[in-house]
Write a protein that holds these residues in place. Structure first.
Motif, PDB file in Angstrom:
ATOM      1  N   LEU A 146     -51.242  36.615  26.592  1.00  0.00           N
ATOM      2  CA  LEU A 146     -50.522  36.786  27.862  1.00  0.00           C
ATOM      3  C   LEU A 146     -51.014  35.836  28.947  1.00  0.00           C
ATOM      4  N   LEU A 147     -51.970  35.002  28.615  1.00  0.00           N
ATOM      5  CA  LEU A 147     -52.628  34.143  29.598  1.00  0.00           C
ATOM      6  C   LEU A 147     -51.620  33.317  30.399  1.00  0.00           C
ATOM      7  N   GLY A 148     -51.737  33.385  31.720  1.00  0.00           N
ATOM      8  CA  GLY A 148     -50.918  32.571  32.601  1.00  0.00           C
ATOM      9  C   GLY A 148     -49.596  33.176  32.991  1.00  0.00           C
ATOM     10  N   LYS A 149     -49.192  34.276  32.347  1.00  0.00           N
ATOM     11  CA  LYS A 149     -47.856  34.841  32.573  1.00  0.00           C
ATOM     12  C   LYS A 149     -47.904  36.221  33.204  1.00  0.00           C
ATOM     13  N   THR A 150     -49.082  36.738  33.450  1.00  0.00           N
ATOM     14  CA  THR A 150     -49.226  38.103  33.940  1.00  0.00           C
ATOM     15  C   THR A 150     -50.199  38.149  35.111  1.00  0.00           C
ATOM     16  N   SER A 151     -50.104  39.200  35.878  1.00  0.00           N
ATOM     17  CA  SER A 151     -50.981  39.374  37.036  1.00  0.00           C
ATOM     18  C   SER A 151     -52.256  40.114  36.624  1.00  0.00           C
ATOM     19  N   PRO A 152     -53.323  40.017  37.425  1.00  0.00           N
ATOM     20  CA  PRO A 152     -54.542  40.767  37.082  1.00  0.00           C
ATOM     21  C   PRO A 152     -54.329  42.273  37.072  1.00  0.00           C
ATOM     22  N   VAL A 153     -53.412  42.750  37.897  1.00  0.00           N
ATOM     23  CA  VAL A 153     -53.133  44.196  37.906  1.00  0.00           C
ATOM     24  C   VAL A 153     -52.469  44.606  36.595  1.00  0.00           C
ATOM     25  N   GLN A 154     -51.576  43.770  36.085  1.00  0.00           N
ATOM     26  CA  GLN A 154     -50.987  44.038  34.764  1.00  0.00           C
ATOM     27  C   GLN A 154     -52.062  44.078  33.686  1.00  0.00           C
ATOM     28  N   MET A 155     -53.013  43.146  33.764  1.00  0.00           N
ATOM     29  CA  MET A 155     -54.054  43.075  32.741  1.00  0.00           C
ATOM     30  C   MET A 155     -54.971  44.305  32.801  1.00  0.00           C
ATOM     31  N   LEU A 156     -55.294  44.754  33.994  1.00  0.00           N
ATOM     32  CA  LEU A 156     -56.126  45.957  34.123  1.00  0.00           C
ATOM     33  C   LEU A 156     -55.375  47.185  33.603  1.00  0.00           C
ATOM     34  N   THR A 157     -54.078  47.232  33.886  1.00  0.00           N
ATOM     35  CA  THR A 157     -53.261  48.341  33.384  1.00  0.00           C
ATOM     36  C   THR A 157     -53.212  48.321  31.860  1.00  0.00           C
ATOM     37  N   MET A 158     -53.024  47.119  31.304  1.00  0.00           N
ATOM     38  CA  MET A 158     -53.028  46.997  29.849  1.00  0.00           C
ATOM     39  C   MET A 158     -54.354  47.459  29.267  1.00  0.00           C
ATOM     40  N   LEU A 197     -49.657  40.469  20.770  1.00  0.00           N
ATOM     41  CA  LEU A 197     -48.408  39.817  20.377  1.00  0.00           C
ATOM     42  C   LEU A 197     -47.199  40.703  20.660  1.00  0.00           C
ATOM     43  N   MET A 198     -47.353  41.985  20.428  1.00  0.00           N
ATOM     44  CA  MET A 198     -46.234  42.886  20.708  1.00  0.00           C
ATOM     45  C   MET A 198     -45.992  43.006  22.212  1.00  0.00           C
ATOM     46  N   VAL A 199     -47.062  43.048  22.994  1.00  0.00           N
ATOM     47  CA  VAL A 199     -46.900  43.116  24.451  1.00  0.00           C
ATOM     48  C   VAL A 199     -46.189  41.861  24.957  1.00  0.00           C
ATOM     49  N   THR A 200     -46.637  40.695  24.501  1.00  0.00           N
ATOM     50  CA  THR A 200     -46.017  39.459  24.990  1.00  0.00           C
ATOM     51  C   THR A 200     -44.585  39.327  24.496  1.00  0.00           C
ATOM     52  N   ARG A 201     -44.257  39.929  23.354  1.00  0.00           N
ATOM     53  CA  ARG A 201     -42.855  39.935  22.905  1.00  0.00           C
ATOM     54  C   ARG A 201     -41.988  40.743  23.856  1.00  0.00           C
ATOM     55  N   VAL A 202     -42.477  41.898  24.259  1.00  0.00           N
ATOM     56  CA  VAL A 202     -41.703  42.727  25.194  1.00  0.00           C
ATOM     57  C   VAL A 202     -41.575  42.031  26.550  1.00  0.00           C
ATOM     58  N   LEU A 203     -42.611  41.305  26.950  1.00  0.00           N
ATOM     59  CA  LEU A 203     -42.601  40.611  28.243  1.00  0.00           C
ATOM     60  C   LEU A 203     -42.020  39.200  28.142  1.00  0.00           C
ATOM     61  N   LEU A 407     -49.133  47.655  16.787  1.00  0.00           N
ATOM     62  CA  LEU A 407     -47.750  47.265  17.052  1.00  0.00           C
ATOM     63  C   LEU A 407     -47.008  48.321  17.872  1.00  0.00           C
ATOM     64  N   LEU A 408     -47.171  49.573  17.511  1.00  0.00           N
ATOM     65  CA  LEU A 408     -46.501  50.634  18.265  1.00  0.00           C
ATOM     66  C   LEU A 408     -47.086  50.757  19.669  1.00  0.00           C
ATOM     67  N   GLY A 409     -48.425  50.693  19.748  1.00  0.00           N
ATOM     68  CA  GLY A 409     -49.073  50.763  21.058  1.00  0.00           C
ATOM     69  C   GLY A 409     -48.688  49.598  21.945  1.00  0.00           C
ATOM     70  N   GLY A 410     -48.655  48.388  21.367  1.00  0.00           N
ATOM     71  CA  GLY A 410     -48.271  47.215  22.141  1.00  0.00           C
ATOM     72  C   GLY A 410     -46.839  47.293  22.637  1.00  0.00           C
ATOM     73  N   LEU A 411     -45.965  47.845  21.802  1.00  0.00           N
ATOM     74  CA  LEU A 411     -44.558  48.013  22.192  1.00  0.00           C
ATOM     75  C   LEU A 411     -44.439  48.919  23.419  1.00  0.00           C
ATOM     76  N   ILE A 412     -45.105  50.057  23.379  1.00  0.00           N
ATOM     77  CA  ILE A 412     -45.032  51.019  24.488  1.00  0.00           C
ATOM     78  C   ILE A 412     -45.668  50.439  25.748  1.00  0.00           C
ATOM     79  N   VAL A 413     -46.859  49.863  25.600  1.00  0.00           N
ATOM     80  CA  VAL A 413     -47.561  49.307  26.762  1.00  0.00           C
ATOM     81  C   VAL A 413     -46.786  48.124  27.335  1.00  0.00           C
ATOM     82  N   GLY A 414     -46.146  47.343  26.469  1.00  0.00           N
ATOM     83  CA  GLY A 414     -45.336  46.233  26.960  1.00  0.00           C
ATOM     84  C   GLY A 414     -44.258  46.695  27.916  1.00  0.00           C
ATOM     85  N   PHE A 415     -43.577  47.786  27.577  1.00  0.00           N
ATOM     86  CA  PHE A 415     -42.529  48.306  28.467  1.00  0.00           C
ATOM     87  C   PHE A 415     -43.126  48.866  29.758  1.00  0.00           C
TER      88      PHE A 415
END
Length: 463
Positions: A146-158, A197-203, A407-415
């Motif tokens: 996700l480097l470069g495409k997300t905010s630090p608040v998003q990263m802390l939430t993730m 990878l699943m998070v970045t796919r959703v985003l 994969l399932l966790g990344g999908l949910i967290v991505g949304f």
């Protein structure tokens, strides 16, 4: 100019303060020193030397490994991501921030699950520090995608969600399925990679090409990234062996990883030149694929894989990683819409799966004849009568469980991260430090001059 919609003045401070206050309260309620840090067992050694009990403390055995792992987390991962020409502050700085939060949260999550078996409070010591750093490593692997495409608040939430899911997956693998994965091919690398990878796919950003000119390296940024590579490469034997049993198993893990990394490096150089039409080396390959041998020995490192076997695994991991960067990464982005900034699939995902498979195969060959009394340290269940086929089956099942949860966790967290409340950068502001950091004025001037020069040269070509 930074986009004011990121609202860094409010979002980040509030998030950091609230999270740390919650952590402090939870630590105050639920955490205490373990027996090696709390002073409860000073009478356990009956030697005439009153200092003998001090040297039985796990600190003296584990802390050197912890230091090495800590360096990998904060310097190795941080500098490895500095290849982006205008995102160096964020690569190192946000790595620092995410790691500092994650290691605290991981201490609680891992400790809570462990306390379900032991009862009582969460006990912390040097072992829990190492395990928390391991969990943090998985979060930082996901950060790479996700480097470069997300905010630090998003990263802390993730990190909040990923640490919890990591702890659950780790508990299932190690305490329910009784799999062996000391260096984390499955629990750290495979989990972190496929979650990210699943998070970045959703985003997915369909208009990310607006920032493509910043998604590149320059000479000095690649040199800084090599600093991270070399730190990771040097300390990886400590990483894989940090929590193995003292003695033969730990010694063997360090040796196996050492040889795997060496073979992987030669493989990386060879395949990097082979896949280039001019026979030149690609610094992206050297920075990343040369580390794949450490990832691939995370599961089988403590097993009797032999130096010969370790070198085969390392050589294979280097080749797989280079080929992934050359051919698979473009395919994933164009066909599956997976925008993997650092190529974590090639360094952590595929080598992690390779490591899990090698671990399952190697465990199937475990016998008392090969391991001697050390069998109880590596495969205690086999030592107590469990068939090696069952152990190998649990190793294979653990890989499937890890992929499923990731994969399932990344999908949910991505949304969850897709909600418009985190101040993420616009498509035209990705890979840009100026969105979140005060940039030195002379740097601003250099960037402006470079932009003007680029425009002038373009006009000359068009004219």
């Amino acid at each position: 100019m930074a986009n004011t919609s990121t609202n860094m003045r409010l979002r980040l401070p509030i998030t950091c303060i609230v999270l740390e206050v919650i952590l402090i309260i939870l630590f105050g309620v639920a955490v205490e020193y373990d027996h090696d840090a709390g002073g409860q067992d000073l009478h356990k050694n009956h030697s005439h030397d009153p200092h003998d009990h001090v040297y039985e403390n796990s600190f003296y055995y584990r802390y050197p490994s912890f230091q090495d792992v800590h360096v990998m987390i904060f310097i190795g991962f941080g500098f490895l991501m500095t290849f982006l020409q205008r995102y160096g502050f964020s690569s190192v700085g946000f790595n620092f921030l995410i790691a500092a939060f994650s290691l605290q949260w991981a201490t609680l999550m891992q400790g809570f699950l462990h306390s379900l078996e032991t009862g009582g409070k969460i006990h912390v010591g040097v072992d829990s520090m190492i395990n928390a750093d391991f969990c943090t490593g998985a979060v930082l692997i996901s950060f790479g995608a996700l480097l470069g495409k997300t905010s630090p608040v998003q990263m802390l939430t993730m990190a909040i969600f990923e640490v919890a899911l990591f702890a659950v997956n780790e508990f299932i693998l190690l305490n329910v399925l009784h799999a062996k994965d000391a260096g984390g091919s499955m629990t750290i690398h495979t989990f972190g990679a496929y979650f990210g990878l699943m998070v970045t796919r959703v985003l997915y950003r369909p208009n990310l090409d607006k920032s493509d000119h910043k998604k590149t390296s320059v000479y000095h940024s690649d040199i800084f990234a090599m600093i991270g590579t070399l730190y990771l490469w040097m300390f990886w034997p400590s990483f894989n062996s940090a929590i193995t049993e003292y003695g033969d198993a730990q010694h063997r893990t360090a040796l196996n990883t050492y040889f795997s990394l060496a073979a992987c490096t030669l493989s990386t150089y060879a395949f990097s030149a082979l896949v280039n039409s001019e026979g030149k080396l690609d610094m992206v390959h050297i920075q990343n694929a040369a580390l794949a041998g450490g990832v691939a020995l995370g599961t089988a490192g403590e097993m009797m894989i032999t130096p010969f076997g370790s070198m085969i695994v390392g050589f294979s991991a280097g080749a797989i990683s280079v080929l992934g960067y050359k051919y698979l990464t473009p395919f994933l982005e164009s066909k599956l819409k997976i925008q993997d900034t650092c190529g974590i699939h090639n360094l952590h995902g595929m080598p992690g799966i390779l490591g899990a498979v090698v671990g399952a195969i190697t465990s199937f060959a475990a016998t008392k004849e090969h391991y001697g009394d050390g069998l109880k340290d590596v495969f205690p269940k086999v030592m107590s009568g469990t068939p090696v086929s069952t152990q190998a089956g649990m190793q294979a099942l653990s890989l499937l469980v890890t992929l499923g949860i990731a994969l399932l966790g990344g999908l949910i967290v991505g949304f969850i991260l897709k909600l418009p409340i985190y101040g993420s950068p616009s498509d035209s502001q990705c890979f840009e430090d100026d969105v979140y950091w005060e940039i030195p004025k002379e740097e601003d001037g250099c960037q402006e001059m470079a932009a003007v020069k680029a425009v002038e040269e373009a006009e000359k070509l068009n004219g």
